[in-house]
Design an enzyme around this catalytic site. Structure first.
Site, short mmCIF file in Angstrom:
data_model
loop_
_atom_site.label_atom_id
_atom_site.label_comp_id
_atom_site.label_asym_id
_atom_site.label_seq_id
_atom_site.Cartn_x
_atom_site.Cartn_y
_atom_site.Cartn_z
N SER A 89 18.60 21.31 31.80
CA SER A 89 17.92 21.65 30.54
C SER A 89 17.92 23.13 30.19
CB SER A 89 16.47 21.15 30.61
OG SER A 89 15.74 21.92 31.56
N THR A 177 17.28 17.06 21.90
CA THR A 177 16.76 18.37 21.54
C THR A 177 17.18 18.77 20.13
OG1 THR A 177 16.99 20.72 22.06
CG2 THR A 177 18.81 19.32 22.73
N ASP A 178 16.42 19.68 19.53
CA ASP A 178 16.81 20.18 18.21
C ASP A 178 18.06 21.08 18.29
OD1 ASP A 178 15.67 22.42 19.43
OD2 ASP A 178 14.24 22.83 17.81
N GLU A 179 18.40 21.53 19.50
CA GLU A 179 19.53 22.47 19.63
C GLU A 179 20.86 21.85 19.23
OE1 GLU A 179 19.75 24.89 23.09
OE2 GLU A 179 17.58 25.10 23.24
N TYR A 226 24.96 23.61 27.04
CA TYR A 226 23.82 22.69 27.16
C TYR A 226 23.73 21.80 25.93
CZ TYR A 226 18.98 21.17 26.40
OH TYR A 226 17.87 20.42 26.10
N LYS A 230 24.22 17.76 25.41
CA LYS A 230 23.18 16.89 24.86
C LYS A 230 23.71 16.16 23.61
CE LYS A 230 19.37 16.40 25.89
NZ LYS A 230 18.70 15.48 26.86
N LEU A 266 11.28 30.78 28.89
CA LEU A 266 10.60 32.00 28.42
C LEU A 266 9.11 32.08 28.80
CD1 LEU A 266 10.89 34.57 26.46
CD2 LEU A 266 9.77 33.11 24.80
N ARG A 290 11.94 30.48 17.52
CA ARG A 290 11.82 29.15 18.11
C ARG A 290 10.57 28.49 17.54
NH1 ARG A 290 16.25 30.30 18.98
NH2 ARG A 290 17.47 30.22 20.90
P1 NAD Z 1 13.41 19.89 33.31
O1 NAD Z 1 14.63 20.69 33.66
O2 NAD Z 1 12.08 20.47 33.53
O3 NAD Z 1 13.46 18.51 34.13
C1 NAD Z 1 14.62 17.77 34.28
C2 NAD Z 1 14.36 16.69 35.31
O4 NAD Z 1 15.54 15.88 35.41
C3 NAD Z 1 14.07 17.23 36.71
O5 NAD Z 1 12.99 16.53 37.29
C4 NAD Z 1 15.35 16.96 37.47
O6 NAD Z 1 15.15 16.75 38.85
C5 NAD Z 1 15.85 15.71 36.79
N1 NAD Z 1 17.31 15.55 36.91
C6 NAD Z 1 18.26 16.48 36.66
N2 NAD Z 1 19.47 15.96 36.92
C7 NAD Z 1 19.28 14.67 37.32
C8 NAD Z 1 20.14 13.63 37.71
N3 NAD Z 1 21.47 13.79 37.76
N4 NAD Z 1 19.60 12.44 38.05
C9 NAD Z 1 18.26 12.25 38.01
N5 NAD Z 1 17.40 13.22 37.68
C10 NAD Z 1 17.89 14.41 37.33
O7 NAD Z 1 13.63 19.43 31.80
P2 NAD Z 1 12.56 19.32 30.61
O8 NAD Z 1 12.39 20.63 30.00
O9 NAD Z 1 11.41 18.54 31.07
O10 NAD Z 1 13.41 18.43 29.59
C11 NAD Z 1 13.41 17.02 29.69
C12 NAD Z 1 14.29 16.45 28.60
O11 NAD Z 1 13.80 16.83 27.34
C13 NAD Z 1 15.74 16.93 28.67
O12 NAD Z 1 16.56 15.84 28.34
C14 NAD Z 1 15.81 18.02 27.61
O13 NAD Z 1 17.12 18.10 27.07
C15 NAD Z 1 14.82 17.49 26.58
N6 NAD Z 1 14.14 18.51 25.76
C16 NAD Z 1 13.52 19.58 26.35
C17 NAD Z 1 12.82 20.49 25.55
C18 NAD Z 1 12.09 21.67 26.16
O14 NAD Z 1 11.60 22.51 25.41
N7 NAD Z 1 11.96 21.76 27.47
C19 NAD Z 1 12.78 20.32 24.17
C20 NAD Z 1 13.44 19.21 23.60
C21 NAD Z 1 14.11 18.32 24.41
O1 DAU Z 2 14.76 23.79 21.33
C1 DAU Z 2 14.60 22.94 22.42
C2 DAU Z 2 15.15 23.59 23.67
O2 DAU Z 2 14.25 24.63 24.03
C3 DAU Z 2 15.34 22.62 24.82
O3 DAU Z 2 16.31 21.67 24.48
C4 DAU Z 2 15.77 23.35 26.09
O4 DAU Z 2 15.84 22.45 27.17
C5 DAU Z 2 14.76 24.43 26.39
O5 DAU Z 2 15.18 25.16 27.51
C6 DAU Z 2 14.57 25.35 25.18
O6 DAU Z 2 15.74 26.16 24.96
P1 DAU Z 2 15.62 27.73 24.60
O7 DAU Z 2 16.89 28.37 24.98
O8 DAU Z 2 15.10 27.92 23.24
O9 DAU Z 2 14.42 28.12 25.65
P2 DAU Z 2 14.20 29.39 26.59
O10 DAU Z 2 12.80 29.29 27.09
O11 DAU Z 2 15.29 29.52 27.58
O12 DAU Z 2 14.30 30.60 25.58
C7 DAU Z 2 13.43 30.72 24.47
C8 DAU Z 2 13.85 31.98 23.71
O13 DAU Z 2 13.54 33.11 24.51
C9 DAU Z 2 15.34 32.05 23.44
O14 DAU Z 2 15.54 32.65 22.17
C10 DAU Z 2 15.86 32.98 24.53
C11 DAU Z 2 14.69 33.91 24.80
N1 DAU Z 2 14.57 34.40 26.19
C12 DAU Z 2 14.56 33.49 27.20
C13 DAU Z 2 14.45 33.89 28.52
C14 DAU Z 2 14.48 32.88 29.63
C15 DAU Z 2 14.43 35.76 26.46
O15 DAU Z 2 14.41 36.58 25.53
N2 DAU Z 2 14.33 36.14 27.76
C16 DAU Z 2 14.35 35.28 28.81
O16 DAU Z 2 14.28 35.71 29.98
#
Ligand code: NAD
Ligand code: DAU
Length: 420
Positions: A89, A177-179, A226, A230, A266, A290
């Site tokens: 992710s 994800t919105d990405e 990524y 997705k 972040l 974001r």
């Molecule tokens: P995360 O990285 O915190 O957790 C991912 C989980 O998936 C972990 O528990 C990991 O062990 C498990 N995993 C990874 N590879 C695997 C595999 N091959 N088999 C089984 N398990 C596996 O992720 P998150 O931030 O909780 O995101 C969860 C979902 O939501 C993802 O699909 C991500 O794309 C989506 N999403 C995340 C965000 C965000 O802001 N974090 C926003 C929108 C969508």
């Molecule tokens: O929009 C949904 C997505 O949000 C999810 O699909 C992803 O799994 C999740 O990781 C997240 O992606 P971003 O890249 O937006 O999240 P991140 O927390 O990595 O970064 C948020 C913003 O902050 C981005 O513009 C990059 C910036 N950033 C991030 C880190 C880790 C920094 O400036 N410094 C940093 O060290």
């Protein structure tokens, strides 16, 4: 014990997955919830300590790429629903190692889809209500294809199993994800009044940085490995519906924040650095935007959509809460300082501008009106409350932070940030 439904939640040991597992295990004692997770660096069973001994919870350590293993588990447990969150992710990791992202996010999703098809198709996408279903429910279960489950039972709150006939409709719900929509333009860097608002929108700072928003009809234009992976998995999910009739739903959510997020992202990374008075690596000029949603509100949306969403539909999830990174970082510094008993803002000098992320998407802003209008979902927590709650959680759970930032995390940090 007999269960009304048996669901696999993949990635349940991760950030969002653990909130979804907790919600379902507590809210639906009549459902058996199987958390299928490989436990990568991002998976942590400590995220689920409070529910691990509940009778309706089971953890299975498995890779989603293991087609045979998943199929066998589905057959043995008579699984009728999958909520698929497991993924790699983190965008920065995908830039360094795209292969792992294609393997897990694309091939892993494909393996789950194939297993679901192999098990459910012979039953016509609805499992006969057998021993796993209590007799009282058995008489009222039925297939709903292309319709909503709530039409059948009149609401979410009671048993979300479905009325009519004698079978349980299967459902494959893919969390995306919105990405995948790419990046929006920042036509108004100074910010304008947004056309939308929800309970999650910030009270003190509610601005939009452009006129356009991500809607469900937009063409996919992913930029990072990524989001490309997705996007590909989303296409496979829709292809399995269109080609085979697999009952699927896809949702695309904006950035989540809250407890149990791995400190590579972040918000937890910066809270952790502020507590240690380490530099805060802001990518580029910190101007990227974001749209932030509290993780429990995402989990609640998943609950509503799993039970009442229409098969083959896509729903965007978000709270209309856009922030420039630098503005949110200042909120984090002020909040963390205050909660640590430091002078508010005294750690502003930790802000360090570093080389930008390659291909860094400028602005994400999601339009979740469809979900609000069609299914009545509303976020519950305003941003100011959510961020306070989040910072407080990390500071109250420093042992959790210390645990996940020991060992390999130090190597990761060096590799990602040294000399940047
Ligand atoms: P995360 O990285 O915190 O957790 C991912 C989980 O998936 C972990 O528990 C990991 O062990 C498990 N995993 C990874 N590879 C695997 C595999 N091959 N088999 C089984 N398990 C596996 O992720 P998150 O931030 O909780 O995101 C969860 C979902 O939501 C993802 O699909 C991500 O794309 C989506 N999403 C995340 C965000 C965000 O802001 N974090 C926003 C929108 C969508
Ligand atoms: O929009 C949904 C997505 O949000 C999810 O699909 C992803 O799994 C999740 O990781 C997240 O992606 P971003 O890249 O937006 O999240 P991140 O927390 O990595 O970064 C948020 C913003 O902050 C981005 O513009 C990059 C910036 N950033 C991030 C880190 C880790 C920094 O400036 N410094 C940093 O060290």
């Amino acid at each position: 014990m007999n269960f009304e439904r048996t669901l696999i939640i993949t990635g349940g040991a991760g950030f969002i997955g653990s909130h979804v597992v907790r919600l379902f295990v507590n809210k639906y004692p009549n459902y058996k919830i199987i958390n299928l997770d490989k436990l990568t660096y991002a998976g942590n069973l400590a995220n689920l300590k409070d529910i691990e001994n509940k009778p309706n919870y089971r953890f299975v350590k498995m890779d989603i790429c293991n087609f045979e293993g998943v199929l066998k588990l589905m057959q043995e447990e008579r699984v009728d629903g999958i909520i698929h969150l497991a993924a790699e992710s983190h965008v920065d990791r995908s830039i360094k190692d795209p292969f792992t992202f294609a393997q897990t996010n694309v091939m892993g999703t494909l393996s789950l889809l194939q297993a679901a098809k192999a098990y459910w198709e012979p039953f016509g996408w609805a499992l006969p209500a057998g021993d796993a279903v209590p007799p009282a429910t058995r008489a009222t279960l039925g297939t709903v294809r292309g319709g909503t489950m709530s039409e059948a039972n009149g609401g979410v709150e009671r048993s979300e199993t479905v009325a009519r006939g004698s079978s349980i409709p299967c459902r494959f719900y893919h969390i995306s994800t919105d990405e995948v929509y790419g990046a929006l333009e920042m036509t108004h860097p100074e910010g304008i009044d947004p056309p939308f608002t929800t309970k999650a929108s910030s009270g003190k700072h509610h601005l939009a940085y452009g006129e356009k928003f991500f809607t469900e009809e937009l063409k996919y234009q992913p930029h990072s490995p990524y989001s490309a992976a997705k996007a590909s998995s989303d296409h496979f999910v829709r292809a399995f519906h269109d080609t085979f009739g697999l009952p699927t739903i896809v949702t695309n959510c904006s950035n989540n924040y809250g407890p149990y997020q791995f400190p590579e992202k972040l918000i937890p990374l910066f809270i952790n650095n502020i507590r240690h008075r380490k530099p805060l690596p802001v990518y580029g000029k910190g101007e990227n935007v974001r749209d932030w949603l509290y993780v429990e509100d995402h989990a609640r949306a998943i609950d509503v959509i799993f039970h009442r969403g229409k098969i083959a539909e896509t729903y965007n999830i978000g709270g209309f809460n856009e922030w420039k990174n630098i503005d949110i970082i200042k909120v984090l510094i002020n909040t963390t300082d205050r909660l640590l008993g430091r002078k508010e803002g005294e750690d502003m000098d930790l802000i360090t501008y570093v080389t930008d992320r390659a291909g860094h998407d400028l602005r994400y802003a999601i339009d979740s009106s469809k979900l609000q209008k069609e299914l009545g979902w509303e976020p519950s927590l305003q941003f100011e409350e959510g961020i306070e709650k989040t910072v407080r959680w990390y500071l109250d759970n420093q042992a959790w932070l210390d645990n996940v930032t020991s060992g390999d995390y130090q190597k990761y940090y060096e590799n990602m940030y040294a000399g940047r």
